[in-house]
Write a protein that holds these residues in place. Sequence first.
Motif, PDB file in Angstrom:
ATOM      1  N   PRO A  89       0.755  -1.246  -0.151  1.00  0.00           N
ATOM      2  CA  PRO A  89       0.017   0.111   0.012  1.00  0.00           C
ATOM      3  C   PRO A  89       0.735   1.230  -0.013  1.00  0.00           C
ATOM      4  CG  PRO A  89      -0.855  -1.605   1.624  1.00  0.00           C
ATOM      5  CD  PRO A  89       0.462  -2.027   0.979  1.00  0.00           C
ATOM      6  N   TYR A  90       2.180   1.108   0.340  1.00  0.00           N
ATOM      7  CA  TYR A  90       2.876   2.310   0.464  1.00  0.00           C
ATOM      8  C   TYR A  90       3.935   2.473  -0.695  1.00  0.00           C
ATOM      9  CZ  TYR A  90       0.811   1.467   5.160  1.00  0.00           C
ATOM     10  OH  TYR A  90       0.069   1.193   5.969  1.00  0.00           O
ATOM     11  N   THR A  91       4.371   1.541  -1.408  1.00  0.00           N
ATOM     12  CA  THR A  91       5.458   1.569  -2.479  1.00  0.00           C
ATOM     13  C   THR A  91       4.710   2.084  -3.838  1.00  0.00           C
ATOM     14  OG1 THR A  91       5.022  -0.699  -3.145  1.00  0.00           O
ATOM     15  CG2 THR A  91       6.545  -0.410  -1.454  1.00  0.00           C
ATOM     16  N   ASN A  92       5.758   2.520  -4.418  1.00  0.00           N
ATOM     17  CA  ASN A  92       5.327   2.830  -5.986  1.00  0.00           C
ATOM     18  C   ASN A  92       4.823   1.855  -6.928  1.00  0.00           C
ATOM     19  OD1 ASN A  92       7.675   1.728  -6.954  1.00  0.00           O
ATOM     20  ND2 ASN A  92       8.852   3.621  -6.700  1.00  0.00           N
ATOM     21  N   TRP A  93       4.533   2.210  -7.837  1.00  0.00           N
ATOM     22  CA  TRP A  93       4.078   1.107  -8.893  1.00  0.00           C
ATOM     23  C   TRP A  93       5.005   0.000  -9.246  1.00  0.00           C
ATOM     24  CZ3 TRP A  93       5.848   0.377 -13.824  1.00  0.00           C
ATOM     25  CH2 TRP A  93       6.489   1.298 -14.348  1.00  0.00           C
ATOM     26  N   LEU A  94       6.138   0.227  -9.050  1.00  0.00           N
ATOM     27  CA  LEU A  94       7.131  -0.714  -9.197  1.00  0.00           C
ATOM     28  C   LEU A  94       7.366  -1.594  -7.783  1.00  0.00           C
ATOM     29  CD1 LEU A  94      10.108   1.372 -10.855  1.00  0.00           C
ATOM     30  CD2 LEU A  94       8.617  -0.344 -12.052  1.00  0.00           C
ATOM     31  N   GLY A  95       6.819  -1.182  -6.906  1.00  0.00           N
ATOM     32  CA  GLY A  95       6.940  -2.023  -5.593  1.00  0.00           C
ATOM     33  C   GLY A  95       8.302  -1.932  -5.088  1.00  0.00           C
ATOM     34  N   LYS A  96       9.003  -0.830  -5.406  1.00  0.00           N
ATOM     35  CA  LYS A  96      10.340  -0.574  -4.758  1.00  0.00           C
ATOM     36  C   LYS A  96      10.633  -0.010  -3.303  1.00  0.00           C
ATOM     37  CE  LYS A  96      14.863   1.599  -5.766  1.00  0.00           C
ATOM     38  NZ  LYS A  96      15.724   2.400  -6.551  1.00  0.00           N
ATOM     39  N   LEU A  97      11.260  -1.090  -2.350  1.00  0.00           N
ATOM     40  CA  LEU A  97      11.150  -0.741  -1.069  1.00  0.00           C
ATOM     41  C   LEU A  97      12.038   0.277  -0.743  1.00  0.00           C
ATOM     42  CD1 LEU A  97      11.449  -4.302   0.239  1.00  0.00           C
ATOM     43  CD2 LEU A  97       9.346  -2.875  -0.059  1.00  0.00           C
ATOM     44  N   ALA A  98      11.494   1.512  -0.113  1.00  0.00           N
ATOM     45  CA  ALA A  98      12.398   2.453   0.358  1.00  0.00           C
ATOM     46  C   ALA A  98      13.050   2.315   1.701  1.00  0.00           C
ATOM     47  CB  ALA A  98      11.556   3.869   0.559  1.00  0.00           C
ATOM     48  N   GLU A  99      13.703   3.324   2.298  1.00  0.00           N
ATOM     49  CA  GLU A  99      14.584   2.827   3.394  1.00  0.00           C
ATOM     50  C   GLU A  99      13.787   2.525   4.683  1.00  0.00           C
ATOM     51  OE1 GLU A  99      18.059   5.158   6.374  1.00  0.00           O
ATOM     52  OE2 GLU A  99      17.885   5.513   4.031  1.00  0.00           O
ATOM     53  N   ASN A 100      12.564   3.406   4.678  1.00  0.00           N
ATOM     54  CA  ASN A 100      11.694   3.166   5.808  1.00  0.00           C
ATOM     55  C   ASN A 100      10.876   1.915   5.743  1.00  0.00           C
ATOM     56  OD1 ASN A 100       9.666   4.186   7.734  1.00  0.00           O
ATOM     57  ND2 ASN A 100       8.211   3.934   6.417  1.00  0.00           N
ATOM     58  N   ASP A 101      10.697   1.499   4.560  1.00  0.00           N
ATOM     59  CA  ASP A 101       9.774   0.139   4.201  1.00  0.00           C
ATOM     60  C   ASP A 101      10.760  -0.956   4.902  1.00  0.00           C
ATOM     61  OD1 ASP A 101       7.811   1.393   2.847  1.00  0.00           O
ATOM     62  OD2 ASP A 101       9.000   1.462   1.133  1.00  0.00           O
ATOM     63  N   ILE A 102      12.017  -0.873   4.315  1.00  0.00           N
ATOM     64  CA  ILE A 102      12.979  -1.860   4.963  1.00  0.00           C
ATOM     65  C   ILE A 102      13.163  -1.973   6.443  1.00  0.00           C
ATOM     66  CG2 ILE A 102      15.422  -2.659   4.921  1.00  0.00           C
ATOM     67  CD1 ILE A 102      15.463  -1.536   2.134  1.00  0.00           C
ATOM     68  N   SER A 103      13.037  -0.817   6.973  1.00  0.00           N
ATOM     69  CA  SER A 103      13.117  -0.612   8.452  1.00  0.00           C
ATOM     70  C   SER A 103      11.927  -1.192   9.107  1.00  0.00           C
ATOM     71  CB  SER A 103      13.350   0.764   8.925  1.00  0.00           C
ATOM     72  OG  SER A 103      13.265   0.966  10.278  1.00  0.00           O
ATOM     73  N   VAL A 104      10.737  -1.053   8.635  1.00  0.00           N
ATOM     74  CA  VAL A 104       9.522  -1.694   8.852  1.00  0.00           C
ATOM     75  C   VAL A 104       9.752  -3.073   8.987  1.00  0.00           C
ATOM     76  CG1 VAL A 104       7.089  -1.938   8.733  1.00  0.00           C
ATOM     77  CG2 VAL A 104       8.175   0.435   8.492  1.00  0.00           C
ATOM     78  N   ILE A 105      10.151  -3.666   7.986  1.00  0.00           N
ATOM     79  CA  ILE A 105      10.093  -5.148   7.857  1.00  0.00           C
ATOM     80  C   ILE A 105      11.201  -5.651   8.680  1.00  0.00           C
ATOM     81  CG2 ILE A 105      10.896  -6.808   6.079  1.00  0.00           C
ATOM     82  CD1 ILE A 105      10.049  -5.040   3.838  1.00  0.00           C
ATOM     83  N   ASN A 106      12.323  -5.043   8.972  1.00  0.00           N
ATOM     84  CA  ASN A 106      13.320  -5.610   9.581  1.00  0.00           C
ATOM     85  C   ASN A 106      12.728  -5.714  11.120  1.00  0.00           C
ATOM     86  OD1 ASN A 106      15.090  -6.127   7.463  1.00  0.00           O
ATOM     87  ND2 ASN A 106      16.137  -4.234   7.953  1.00  0.00           N
ATOM     88  N   ASN A 107      12.210  -4.620  11.573  1.00  0.00           N
ATOM     89  CA  ASN A 107      11.692  -4.602  12.865  1.00  0.00           C
ATOM     90  C   ASN A 107      10.815  -5.882  13.136  1.00  0.00           C
ATOM     91  OD1 ASN A 107      12.874  -2.375  13.704  1.00  0.00           O
ATOM     92  ND2 ASN A 107      11.268  -1.108  13.307  1.00  0.00           N
ATOM     93  N   SER A 108       9.692  -6.111  12.250  1.00  0.00           N
ATOM     94  CA  SER A 108       8.851  -7.119  12.464  1.00  0.00           C
ATOM     95  C   SER A 108       9.505  -8.557  12.487  1.00  0.00           C
ATOM     96  CB  SER A 108       7.722  -7.241  11.451  1.00  0.00           C
ATOM     97  OG  SER A 108       6.839  -5.875  11.667  1.00  0.00           O
ATOM     98  N   ILE A 109      10.472  -8.709  11.602  1.00  0.00           N
ATOM     99  CA  ILE A 109      11.350  -9.822  11.446  1.00  0.00           C
ATOM    100  C   ILE A 109      11.936 -10.094  12.864  1.00  0.00           C
ATOM    101  CG2 ILE A 109      13.483 -10.942  10.541  1.00  0.00           C
ATOM    102  CD1 ILE A 109      12.924  -9.227   8.017  1.00  0.00           C
ATOM    103  N   ALA A 110      12.687  -9.057  13.381  1.00  0.00           N
ATOM    104  CA  ALA A 110      13.143  -9.048  14.928  1.00  0.00           C
ATOM    105  C   ALA A 110      11.896  -9.673  15.901  1.00  0.00           C
ATOM    106  CB  ALA A 110      14.049  -7.988  15.264  1.00  0.00           C
ATOM    107  N   LEU A 111      10.843  -9.062  15.608  1.00  0.00           N
ATOM    108  CA  LEU A 111       9.781  -9.302  16.686  1.00  0.00           C
ATOM    109  C   LEU A 111       9.210 -10.642  16.951  1.00  0.00           C
ATOM    110  CD1 LEU A 111       7.469  -6.128  16.520  1.00  0.00           C
ATOM    111  CD2 LEU A 111       8.649  -6.901  18.768  1.00  0.00           C
ATOM    112  N   LEU A 112       9.196 -11.185  15.685  1.00  0.00           N
ATOM    113  CA  LEU A 112       8.426 -12.431  15.195  1.00  0.00           C
ATOM    114  C   LEU A 112       9.454 -13.761  15.191  1.00  0.00           C
ATOM    115  CD1 LEU A 112       5.693 -12.990  15.429  1.00  0.00           C
ATOM    116  CD2 LEU A 112       5.919 -10.571  14.661  1.00  0.00           C
ATOM    117  N   GLU A 113      11.022 -13.389  15.677  1.00  0.00           N
ATOM    118  CA  GLU A 113      12.003 -14.141  15.465  1.00  0.00           C
ATOM    119  C   GLU A 113      11.925 -14.904  14.262  1.00  0.00           C
ATOM    120  OE1 GLU A 113      11.473 -16.453  19.052  1.00  0.00           O
ATOM    121  OE2 GLU A 113      12.185 -14.921  20.385  1.00  0.00           O
ATOM    122  N   LEU A 114      11.908 -14.185  13.100  1.00  0.00           N
ATOM    123  CA  LEU A 114      11.942 -14.844  11.644  1.00  0.00           C
ATOM    124  C   LEU A 114      13.317 -14.892  10.879  1.00  0.00           C
ATOM    125  CD1 LEU A 114       8.475 -13.626  10.487  1.00  0.00           C
ATOM    126  CD2 LEU A 114       9.005 -15.985  11.132  1.00  0.00           C
TER     127      LEU A 114
END
Length: 239
Positions: A89-114
């Motif tokens: 819902p937040y990326t451009n039409w190419l679906g490219k991840l920005a620095e903030n997107d990667i930060s959000v992903i990494n935080n959840s990876i750590a929380l769920l121990e993935l």
Amino acid sequence: MVIASAISFHLQKGELAAIVGINGIGKSTLLRTLGRFQPEISGSIIIEGKELSTYDNLEMASKVSVVLTESIASKNLSVYELLALGRQPYTNWLGKLAENDISVINNSIALLELEPFLDKKCFQLSDGQLQRALIARALIQDTDIILLDEPTTHLDLYHKVQILKLLKSIAHETKKTILFTSHEIELAIQLCDKMLILDGIHNAFNEPCKLIENNSFDSLFPTDTISFDANTGTFKIKQ
């Protein structure tokens, strides 16, 4: 076809709430209706003063994230690819991840121990591991409201408690509203801010302590087989 009626409840930001009830009473149907996967027959669903049906798809995707029990469309995705879809819902039409997107992903990876599973395909995960990945994707979507259908299915007791405590902490700290269906009634009593007891008659909704005071759990199961102990907040099997 009417599954259940006379349901009325409201949730505030920062609350963790559970929908509980016997099998077939309509818990998942209600959750799917709240997530707009199927229409309500009557009544209103309001989010922040706005009727649910008036949200367009993009608004809906940035407001409500949903984790259902049915299998994901492609288990051939890697776990990281699955998680990255939460940022659509937040990326451009190419679906490219920005620095903030990667930060959000990494935080959840750590929380769920993935971390150990990121390069694995989803079909290579156990049911419990996949469940954790789907919960992480919902967190990565970063919506105000998160709806989860049986999020602790396939998990052992330790991981059930771990997931529900994590969801409670996320709700309280980030002010997200988290609503889930569950058969883990005793855990929900201990950990939830609010509960909806879906019984098709009264559909009581309140804080767990108030529901206990009002004897709302007493008639949830046949009383000749199972009784509720208000002192311990647990169900007892009658011998």
